[in-house]
Design a protein around this motif. Structure first.
Motif, mmCIF file in Angstrom:
data_model
loop_
_atom_site.group_PDB
_atom_site.id
_atom_site.type_symbol
_atom_site.label_atom_id
_atom_site.label_comp_id
_atom_site.label_asym_id
_atom_site.label_seq_id
_atom_site.Cartn_x
_atom_site.Cartn_y
_atom_site.Cartn_z
ATOM 1 N N UNK A 57 0.852 -1.186 0.000
ATOM 2 C CA UNK A 57 0.000 0.000 0.000
ATOM 3 C C UNK A 57 0.889 1.237 0.000
ATOM 4 N N UNK A 58 0.681 2.119 -0.969
ATOM 5 C CA UNK A 58 1.356 3.417 -0.995
ATOM 6 C C UNK A 58 0.407 4.413 -0.355
ATOM 7 N N UNK A 59 0.782 4.942 0.812
ATOM 8 C CA UNK A 59 -0.142 5.697 1.644
ATOM 9 C C UNK A 59 0.316 7.132 1.877
ATOM 10 N N UNK A 60 -0.562 8.079 1.545
ATOM 11 C CA UNK A 60 -0.292 9.470 1.891
ATOM 12 C C UNK A 60 -0.522 9.644 3.388
ATOM 13 N N UNK A 61 0.084 10.659 3.984
ATOM 14 C CA UNK A 61 -0.084 10.870 5.417
ATOM 15 C C UNK A 61 -1.319 11.700 5.735
ATOM 16 N N UNK A 62 -1.485 12.823 5.061
ATOM 17 C CA UNK A 62 -2.589 13.717 5.377
ATOM 18 C C UNK A 62 -3.747 13.475 4.417
ATOM 19 N N UNK A 63 -4.809 12.859 4.947
ATOM 20 C CA UNK A 63 -6.016 12.577 4.171
ATOM 21 C C UNK A 63 -7.238 12.828 5.044
ATOM 22 N N UNK B 81 4.870 4.865 3.130
ATOM 23 C CA UNK B 81 4.289 6.199 3.229
ATOM 24 C C UNK B 81 4.862 7.085 2.125
ATOM 25 N N UNK B 82 3.975 7.751 1.387
ATOM 26 C CA UNK B 82 4.381 8.641 0.296
ATOM 27 C C UNK B 82 3.802 10.016 0.592
ATOM 28 N N UNK B 83 4.651 11.015 0.759
ATOM 29 C CA UNK B 83 4.160 12.318 1.190
ATOM 30 C C UNK B 83 5.042 13.453 0.695
ATOM 31 N N UNK B 84 4.531 14.667 0.823
ATOM 32 C CA UNK B 84 5.324 15.854 0.518
ATOM 33 C C UNK B 84 6.004 16.373 1.777
ATOM 34 N N UNK C 137 8.574 1.724 4.709
ATOM 35 C CA UNK C 137 9.256 2.648 3.817
ATOM 36 C C UNK C 137 8.655 4.027 3.924
ATOM 37 N N UNK C 138 9.411 5.036 3.494
ATOM 38 C CA UNK C 138 8.938 6.416 3.581
ATOM 39 C C UNK C 138 9.632 7.215 2.495
ATOM 40 N N UNK C 139 8.875 7.643 1.484
ATOM 41 C CA UNK C 139 9.472 8.408 0.398
ATOM 42 C C UNK C 139 8.668 9.672 0.116
ATOM 43 N N UNK C 140 9.333 10.648 -0.468
ATOM 44 C CA UNK C 140 8.686 11.898 -0.838
ATOM 45 C C UNK C 140 8.083 11.787 -2.231
ATOM 46 N N UNK C 141 7.012 12.530 -2.464
ATOM 47 C CA UNK C 141 6.328 12.460 -3.754
ATOM 48 C C UNK C 141 7.208 12.940 -4.897
ATOM 49 N N UNK C 142 8.212 13.754 -4.591
ATOM 50 C CA UNK C 142 9.093 14.251 -5.648
ATOM 51 C C UNK C 142 10.349 13.395 -5.770
ATOM 52 N N UNK D 219 13.208 -2.340 3.423
ATOM 53 C CA UNK D 219 12.658 -1.014 3.665
ATOM 54 C C UNK D 219 13.441 0.015 2.874
ATOM 55 N N UNK D 220 12.765 1.034 2.404
ATOM 56 C CA UNK D 220 13.434 2.097 1.672
ATOM 57 C C UNK D 220 12.913 3.434 2.155
ATOM 58 N N UNK D 221 13.828 4.310 2.515
ATOM 59 C CA UNK D 221 13.480 5.675 2.909
ATOM 60 C C UNK D 221 14.226 6.623 2.000
ATOM 61 N N UNK D 222 13.548 7.667 1.537
ATOM 62 C CA UNK D 222 14.196 8.641 0.677
ATOM 63 C C UNK D 222 15.505 9.094 1.313
ATOM 64 N N UNK D 223 16.595 9.129 0.534
ATOM 65 C CA UNK D 223 17.905 9.503 1.087
ATOM 66 C C UNK D 223 17.892 10.819 1.847
ATOM 67 N N UNK D 224 17.146 11.807 1.355
ATOM 68 C CA UNK D 224 17.121 13.111 2.026
ATOM 69 C C UNK D 224 16.536 13.017 3.426
#
Length: 215
Positions: free
Chosen positions: A51-57, A82-85, A102-107, A125-130
C-alpha cells in the motif's frame, strides 16, 4: 506481479503514481483510495501486497490507516510505504513506529517509487535519502549514543552495520560473500533479538549504539 493499492486524497497524484507503476512489468495497481477509511476497506477487499499511503487525508489520516492495516489481528497485513510531501522527522518516526516499511517523498521520482514498492514486497525497507540522513543524524544527537544492550554474533554485527549504511539484502550478500537467503536468516534473528519490526528499526538501533560508525 506485485499488487499495489494507492491511497491519496488528490486524484491527480493517484493517477500520476498509477501511470508510473503501470510502466513496470512486475507491478500492478489493483485499487485506489481517496482517504484512510477507503484505504482500509479497499485493502480488505483486494488484499494488495503493498500500500502506498499518503499521510494527510480526510476522514482518517495515513498514520491511523497504517495502524489499522498493520494491527496484529488483521486478516491480511500488507506492506505499507508512506508517500508524502512532508519530510518531517516526526512523521517519519511515527510512521516507522506504527509499522511502515518505507517512507518516500512524492518528488522522489519514478525510479525510487518503483524501488520502494519492490523493496517492501521483498521484505526490505526504503526511505528517501534526504530523509534518512537527517533522521539518523537526529538519532546520533549528543547524549543519544549508548552501549549495546543486546548480544549479537560477529556476523550479525556485520549485517547490522551494512543495514545501517543503507545496503539492500543483495548488496549485503555481495559484501559479506554470503547468499541473500543467509542474509534474510540473519535479519530474522536480529529482528527477534532487537524486537525490531523492520530493517529501518535495525538501522536506528545501530546508530544509537554507535555500530554504524565502526569499520
Amino acid at each position: 506481479m506485485i499488487r499495489v493499492l494507492i491511497a491519496d486524497d488528490q486524484a491527480i497524484v493517484r493517477t500520476g503514481i498509477a501511470m508510473i507503476l503501470a510502466a513496470e512489468d512486475d507491478i500492478e495497481v489493483v485499487a485506489e483510495a481517496e482517504d484512510g477509511v477507503e484505504a482500509v476497506d479497499q485493502a480488505a477487499r483486494h488484499r494488495p501486497d503493498v500500500v502506498l499511503m499518503d499521510i494527510r487525508m480526510p476522514r482518517m489520516d495515513g498514520l491511523d490507516a497504517l495502524r489499522a492495516l498493520t494491527r496484529p489481528t488483521a486478516d491480511h497485513i500488507p506492506k505499507v510505504v508512506m508517500v508524502t510531501t512532508f519530510d518531517d522527522e516526526e512523521y517519519v518516526t511515527k510512521a516507522l513506529q506504527s509499522g511502515a516499511c518505507g517512507f518516500i517523498l512524492k518528488d522522489s521520482g519514478p525510479r525510487l517509487l518503483a524501488e520502494a514498492v519492490r523493496a517492501a514486497a521483498g521484505g526490505d525497507s526504503l526511505i528517501s535519502p534526504s530523509i534518512t540522513v537527517r533522521l539518523l543524524r537526529q538519532l546520533m544527537a549528543p547524549g543519544t549514543r549508548r552501549a549495546p544492550d543486546t548480544v549479537l554474533s560477529l556476523r550479525e554485527v556485520d549485517v547490522v552495520r551494512l543495514v545501517a549504511q543503507g545496503l539492500t539484502n543483495a548488496e549485503i550478500a555481495h559484501a559479506l560473500y554470503i547468499t541473500v537467503g543467509t542474509v534474510k536468516t540473519h535479519l530474522g534473528n536480529i529482528q527477534s533479538k532487537l524486537a525490531a519490526r523492520n530493517r529501518v528499526e535495525i538501522a536506528a538501533w545501530a546508530w544509537r549504539v554507535g555500530l554504524a560508525h565502526q569499520d
